[in-house]
Write a protein that holds these residues in place. Sequence first.
Motif, PDB file in Angstrom:
ATOM      1  N   GLN A 261       0.832  -1.202   0.000  1.00 25.73           N
ATOM      2  CA  GLN A 261       0.000   0.000   0.000  1.00 25.73           C
ATOM      3  C   GLN A 261       0.873   1.261   0.000  1.00 25.73           C
ATOM      4  O   GLN A 261       0.596   2.228  -0.719  1.00 25.73           O
ATOM      5  N   LEU A 262       1.944   1.242   0.786  1.00 27.28           N
ATOM      6  CA  LEU A 262       2.854   2.389   0.812  1.00 27.28           C
ATOM      7  C   LEU A 262       3.490   2.625  -0.552  1.00 27.28           C
ATOM      8  O   LEU A 262       3.565   3.761  -1.036  1.00 27.28           O
ATOM      9  N   ALA A 263       3.968   1.551  -1.179  1.00 28.25           N
ATOM     10  CA  ALA A 263       4.610   1.677  -2.490  1.00 28.25           C
ATOM     11  C   ALA A 263       3.624   2.178  -3.532  1.00 28.25           C
ATOM     12  O   ALA A 263       3.976   2.976  -4.418  1.00 28.25           O
ATOM     13  N   ALA A 264       2.364   1.735  -3.423  1.00 28.54           N
ATOM     14  CA  ALA A 264       1.345   2.169  -4.371  1.00 28.54           C
ATOM     15  C   ALA A 264       0.989   3.634  -4.163  1.00 28.54           C
ATOM     16  O   ALA A 264       0.785   4.386  -5.133  1.00 28.54           O
ATOM     17  N   GLU A 265       0.917   4.064  -2.910  1.00 27.71           N
ATOM     18  CA  GLU A 265       0.596   5.462  -2.623  1.00 27.71           C
ATOM     19  C   GLU A 265       1.666   6.403  -3.169  1.00 27.71           C
ATOM     20  O   GLU A 265       1.362   7.515  -3.607  1.00 27.71           O
ATOM     21  N   GLU A 266       2.922   5.946  -3.155  1.00 29.16           N
ATOM     22  CA  GLU A 266       4.006   6.793  -3.654  1.00 29.16           C
ATOM     23  C   GLU A 266       4.332   6.521  -5.128  1.00 29.16           C
ATOM     24  O   GLU A 266       5.243   7.130  -5.691  1.00 29.16           O
TER      25      GLU A 266
END
Length: 555
Positions: free
Chosen positions: A510-515
């Motif tokens: 989720q973090l990688a997708a948000e960034e």
Amino acid sequence: MTPVPGSTRQAPFRLAAAGAAVVAVSLVLGGCSAGAQGLGETSDGEKFTLSTSSPEPGSEIENFNWAMYAEPYSLDYAYSFDYPDNTVLSNVCESLFRWNEDLTTSPGLATGFANPDPLTWVYTIREGVKFHDGTEMTAKDVAASLSRHIEPEVGSFWASSYQNVESIEQTGEYEVTVRTTRPDYVFNSALVGAPGVVESAATLEEAGPDYGNSTTGVNCTGPFQFESWEPGESITLQRFADYWDQDLRAKSERVTFRMLPDANARTNALQTGEIDGGFMIPSNAIDLLKANEDAGTLYFGTDTSVQSMVFTDLEGTFKDVRVRQALMMALNRDALINAAEQGYATGTDALTTRNVWNEASPETVDAAFEALPSLPYDLEEAKRLIREAGAEGSKFVFATASLNAAFDITARAIASAAKEIGLDPEIQTMSNDKYTTLFSDPEAREGVDLLVTSWYLSANEPLEMYSVLRTGDFSNYGGWSNPEFDGLVNAAFEAKDPDERAGLTAQAAQLAAEEVVWGPLYESVTTMWLGNRITGAAPSINYMYFPWAAKIGGR
């Protein structure tokens, strides 16, 4: 993991590394039919069936020719990080475990393993296995082969799989013990691929830096052995008479891999019978080949690949996440799938396919995918983000290659989308071989801001994808760094319970997708063409690490 130019992991395309170009095909599953796992569909209805295999061969043959879109970077397993490398190497060299057609694993050169404590893995090595030079494999060879991944002077492309390994020792004539500095419940899954390949210790010492090149080749244990490599032209393997597994004894005396970088030339060669078969069929040739039943059969099978944009410079135009978000939102991915893949693909917001999460419960996997943010097509919002970021008129270099028509269309679509929202892309078109080096050579990426890859995973473990985005990883091409992300991934490595590990991985995803570290475009399916002379292989991404060519014989 592997990539297509386009691929790792690991998935290159991973191109490489995982990178080289890959054909993405729709993977919408429906009801099952005889001999198929599922049904691929589009809005027009039935499109194709996913096959688990092709018919068993009725006879042995003298040889067959196989199409390759690019030449392998190397046959040294430490540098085999792409589709061409592994398509060949999987038939010559073997790993401690096998990756089967259904993506399960089974014993290979190791008959089993034990995990007596969180920091220790003990492998029982198969007895009676011979290398192609006739010498017998022992634990000494296994220890020497695995140790190359932790030797700085080797510079293995798979070193990240060994990140937590402290020592690799022969602890018996047929026993090897690996000790880690911290619990690592992902390490074992990597041993179905290049990280688990076994080569003769004597050959490694004798060949030195020439190991795996066109003049030296390799000396492994597979059903085929290296015969010759004509740079730029072909690689020929011959059947190994003393192969240990009689169930996978090669049914062809030889196989020749022919380098045909031009996609149209490959397609024509398949139709005329000049080439007997190939993987990664260009999407614009799928319907043509499907209709040409007199020439052969086109198969669709299991894949773990996702076609993605990779931001390789996060200090320039793409430093601001809003610019990365804007480029994703400027792309009409449904239209891209129809134009580039003729509808043989499905959109996704994830960097992995669901089938590599199969150790976790369905509920955990559902939650992981539902938590991912979506960046739907919205041109006006994309333009707003560019203005807000102050990026109007910003230049960037977009590297691409003419791997196939789909790749060309995708490159043009991305460049067009960038221009439409006010960015200024400079296209650098490279040869297929040079494009592959972008995934393995940092110097080759200098001055490049964006590329596209079809990244496949070579194990049932989504951490194989997300681990490469940690600070300093070999395949973290953009140099992204997020301490929270790193902490989640590292904690997941130490989680023995599959659900706990998947839950931590989901948070990192989720973090990688948000960034928007990478921008997922669509999922792929494995495509395979078998001419009317041959049969036997399975259309599964496992061909990267399974001796698929040994199963091919005459119809």
